[in-house]
Design an enzyme around this catalytic site. Structure first.
Site, PDB file in Angstrom:
ATOM      1  N   LEU A   9      71.201 -22.956   3.010  1.00  0.00           N
ATOM      2  CA  LEU A   9      72.297 -23.854   2.683  1.00  0.00           C
ATOM      3  C   LEU A   9      71.716 -25.248   2.531  1.00  0.00           C
ATOM      4  CD1 LEU A   9      75.041 -22.711   5.249  1.00  0.00           C
ATOM      5  CD2 LEU A   9      74.865 -22.086   2.836  1.00  0.00           C
ATOM      6  N   ASP A  10      72.230 -26.003   1.565  1.00  0.00           N
ATOM      7  CA  ASP A  10      71.769 -27.375   1.403  1.00  0.00           C
ATOM      8  C   ASP A  10      71.970 -28.145   2.707  1.00  0.00           C
ATOM      9  OD1 ASP A  10      71.258 -26.804  -1.253  1.00  0.00           O
ATOM     10  OD2 ASP A  10      73.186 -27.570  -1.950  1.00  0.00           O
ATOM     11  N   LYS A  11      71.186 -29.180   2.890  1.00  0.00           N
ATOM     12  CA  LYS A  11      71.263 -29.993   4.109  1.00  0.00           C
ATOM     13  C   LYS A  11      72.704 -30.375   4.445  1.00  0.00           C
ATOM     14  CE  LYS A  11      70.114 -34.597   5.860  1.00  0.00           C
ATOM     15  NZ  LYS A  11      69.531 -35.920   5.520  1.00  0.00           N
TER      16      LYS A  11
END
Length: 337
Positions: free
Chosen positions: A144-146
């Site tokens: 998952l993106d930051k």
């Protein structure tokens, strides 16, 4: 440094197995090791037969012949473990499911060498990590993106990593994997449900960004969306949508790029939604303030389902919207006085 323990396996090829590649044959015989792991062991000289070392993964096995493979104990990881609080949804000896908060980077990278989910898992899981590819580390099978929050599954051993990787590579086509996201988006699509079918690749203008590109330059990508709820602006016009999204593929930034492509970018997206910053002026004061304090894209991995890599049991998890997104929705629903 303490000496690493190792295990050895002795296997004999049958008449029916004669002529098979040794890496494929060993992978079938030892399912807890991935084929790439076995290839690495062959390259390291860990596979022998008749007193000689087999150095090629393409070596063909001979009937009645005995083959030995030595598997060293998993090495200590780099990076090192760090004491970072985790929201553990489920954990057993093979995997762990985390509800990741926004702001937490999944894997160390330049600029984020420490303070990541991987650092936290190395400390949290400790000796229950039996090793991925010969290193005692968590097996990241998806990311998952930051600044995207929500559910993430991580493997603890090679067997779990192999099975989960296959499920994510198949993107749910065989019915084992299920993922759904919730996002707040600018505007309302013409249809309440639809499919974004557009190939993705690196942006030619900015190599750090992804973009919709031609089929020859990009990779197939497909996103299904459904509008769950619509919120009005200060003038009473439909202006923001709460969408439920399911992926048929898992490309980098796929949801964010696809929604921007159809002119409905995710609220707060600092990369793909910059052209809609002025749209916040049409929100009520409470919603504008909630969006300002969000400080990230309003995207959450809300549902995750998969087949347990060892037991075969169907696993299903749900994650409630985090406080920042829930607060923004409440502000969007609140009447302006």
């Amino acid at each position: 440094m303490p000496r690493l323990h190792q295990t050895s396996r002795e296997l004999v090829a049958s008449e029916d197995e004669a002529g098979e590649r040794i890496d494929r044959w060993l992978a079938a015989k030892i399912p807890e090791l991935s084929r790439s792991r076995i290839q690495a062991l062959i390259k390291a000289g860990a596979v022998t037969s008749g007193g000689g070392t087999i150095g090629e993964a393409g070596w063909r096995v001979k009937p009645g012949r005995s083959y030995s493979i030595t598997v060293p104990e998993a090495e200590e990881p780099t990076p090192r473990g760090e004491e970072i609080a985790l929201d553990v949804v489920f954990e057993d000896g093979d995997l762990i499911v985390i509800d990741k908060p926004a702001g937490l980077v999944v894997h160390p990278a330049p600029g984020h060498e420490t303070g990541t989910l991987v650092n936290a898992l190395i400390r949290h899981c400790g000796d229950s990590l039996s090793g991925i590819g010969g290193v005692r580390r968590p097996g990241i099978v998806h990311r998952l993106d930051k600044d995207t929050s929500g559910l993430l599954v991580v493997a603890k051993n090679d067997a779990a990593h192999k099975s989960l990787s296959e499920q994510f590579a198949d993107h749910g086509r065989d019915g084992r994997l299920h993922r759904a996201y919730l996002a707040l988006c600018w505007g309302v699509p013409d249809r309440p449900s639809g499919v974004v079918d557009a190939p993705l690749g690196r942006s030619q203008a900015n190599r750090k960004k992804m973009a919709v590109v031609s089929e020859t330059l990009g990779r197939f990508a497909r996103t299904h969306y459904h509008v769950e709820k619509v919120f009005a602006d200060v003038d009473g016009h439909d202006f923001v949508s709460l969408m439920r999204l399911e992926l048929e593929t898992g490309r980098t930034h796929q949801i964010r790029v696809h929604l921007a492509h159809i002119r409905h970018p995710v609220l707060g997206d600092p990369v793909y939604g910059t052209g809609f910053k002025a749209s916040a002026r049409r929100l009520g004061e409470g919603a504008r303030e909630a969006l300002h304090h969000l400080r990230r894209q309003a995207l959450h991995a809300a549902e995750l389902g998969f087949e347990h890599p060892v037991s075969g049991q169907e696993m299903a998890f749900e994650s409630e919207l985090p406080a920042d997104m829930a607060h923004l929705i409440a502000a969007l629903e609140a009447p302006e006085t």
